[in-house]
Structure formats: C-alpha cells, structure tokens
Design a protein around this motif. Structure first.
Motif, PDB file in Angstrom:
ATOM      1  N   ARG A  48       3.404   6.073  -6.908  1.00  0.00           N
ATOM      2  CA  ARG A  48       2.313   5.864  -7.870  1.00  0.00           C
ATOM      3  C   ARG A  48       2.706   6.336  -9.268  1.00  0.00           C
ATOM      4  O   ARG A  48       2.543   5.608 -10.243  1.00  0.00           O
ATOM      5  N   GLU A  71       0.827  -1.211   0.000  1.00  0.00           N
ATOM      6  CA  GLU A  71       0.000   0.000   0.000  1.00  0.00           C
ATOM      7  C   GLU A  71       0.860   1.259   0.000  1.00  0.00           C
ATOM      8  O   GLU A  71       0.619   2.186  -0.776  1.00  0.00           O
ATOM      9  N   ASP A 105      -7.121   1.787  -6.073  1.00  0.00           N
ATOM     10  CA  ASP A 105      -6.915   2.734  -7.162  1.00  0.00           C
ATOM     11  C   ASP A 105      -7.186   1.986  -8.466  1.00  0.00           C
ATOM     12  O   ASP A 105      -6.427   1.101  -8.868  1.00  0.00           O
ATOM     13  N   THR A 112       1.231   3.982  -3.050  1.00  0.00           N
ATOM     14  CA  THR A 112       0.812   5.372  -2.842  1.00  0.00           C
ATOM     15  C   THR A 112       1.988   6.338  -2.970  1.00  0.00           C
ATOM     16  O   THR A 112       1.834   7.415  -3.545  1.00  0.00           O
TER      17      THR A 112
END
Length: 163
Positions: free
Chosen positions: A11, A4, A77, A8
């Motif tokens: 990205r 995660e 996402d 993030t």
C-alpha cells in the motif's frame, strides 16, 4: 498474488509512487529541457496513469459485478481509489504545462482507453439494472438510441487507440 494482497501488502509504495511520479516527471523535464526527451518522459508518466486507471476500472467492474456497490463502499480503501484519478489529472495538467498534449504519444491512447473504460462501466451498470419493468418506463427505441450512442463513443475510443 491477487490485487487485494498486492494493494494491502504494498500500500505505502503504491501511494508513494502515484503521488510523486507526476512531479518527478515534471522535474526531469524541467532539468533536461529538450524536445526529444520530454515527450518520452511525459509519455512514460501518462502510461503509468493509463495503467493505474485501467486497474481502477477493472477493479470497479469486478467488485460491482460480484458484490455490488455496497461491498465496494464497505471494503475498499478510499485513498487508493482516489489516487489514480489524482495521478491522471496531475499528469495531464503538468504535461500540458511542458508541451502541447498532441506532441505526447501516450495522450491519444489515454483518451481512447478512458473512453472505452467509461463505456464499459456504463454498459455493466446498464446490464445489471435492466429488467422487464425498465422497458415499461422507457420506450425500446430510446433504449436502442442510447445504446447506439454508447457504442459510437466506445468505437471512437477504439479508433483513438488503434488508429
């Protein structure tokens, strides 16, 4: 570092990498057209596709087993979820334009791993849905036949990877 935080914090570089590498590999093969280097360049690109699809499969399996599809829909996402299939399809298409897929060493491994990953997702979905009520609607021997077919497909995938 968890997946995660990786997805993030990094990205944009991940998106840029997955959007451009099939085209860069194709451009390299176009600029340096030899039968010796092309399979290696295309194989590296397909290995990146395998890595991204395995990461996606593992992420989907983890999220669906811990929080279910609802958590995936709420938190994931979508663009990052769609990039690995885009990378895979584009890589295979561009590789096929340059060489027959049988000449690329990573393609056979890619086929086997995709088969095994897909069967794993089907098994995990079935395991989360099987209740006693399930067997009242479906005969047990039909369930065993479906299970045998899925295991056979998974075994074919295993043989493609390690044979």
């Amino acid at each position: 570092m968890t997946l995660e935080t990786l997805f993030t914090e990094y990205r944009f570089p991940i998106i840029l990498l997955l959007l451009t590498t099939p085209w860069v590999a194709y451009l390299i093969c176009y600029c340096i057209p030899t039968q010796r280097e092309e399979p290696i360049v295309l194989s590296v690109n397909l290995w990146l596709s395998v890595l991204s699809m395995l990461t996606l499969t593992g992420y989907l399996a983890y999220v669906t087993n811990t929080g279910g599809w609802n958590q995936l829909v709420q938190q994931a996402d979508v663009f990052l979820l769609l990039l690995p299939p885009y990378h895979l399809i584009t890589s295979v298409w561009l590789s096929r334009l340059r060489l027959p897929l049988a000449m690329i060493p990573a393609f056979r491994t890619l086929q086997g791993l995709m088969m095994m990953g897909g069967i794993y997702l089907v098994f995990s979905w079935m395991a989360s849905r099987i209740y006693i009520v399930f067997f009242s609607y479906m005969p047990f021997n039909s369930f065993l036949m479906i299970l045998a077919v899925l295991l056979g497909i998974g075994y074919l995938g295993y043989r493609k990877v390690f044979d």
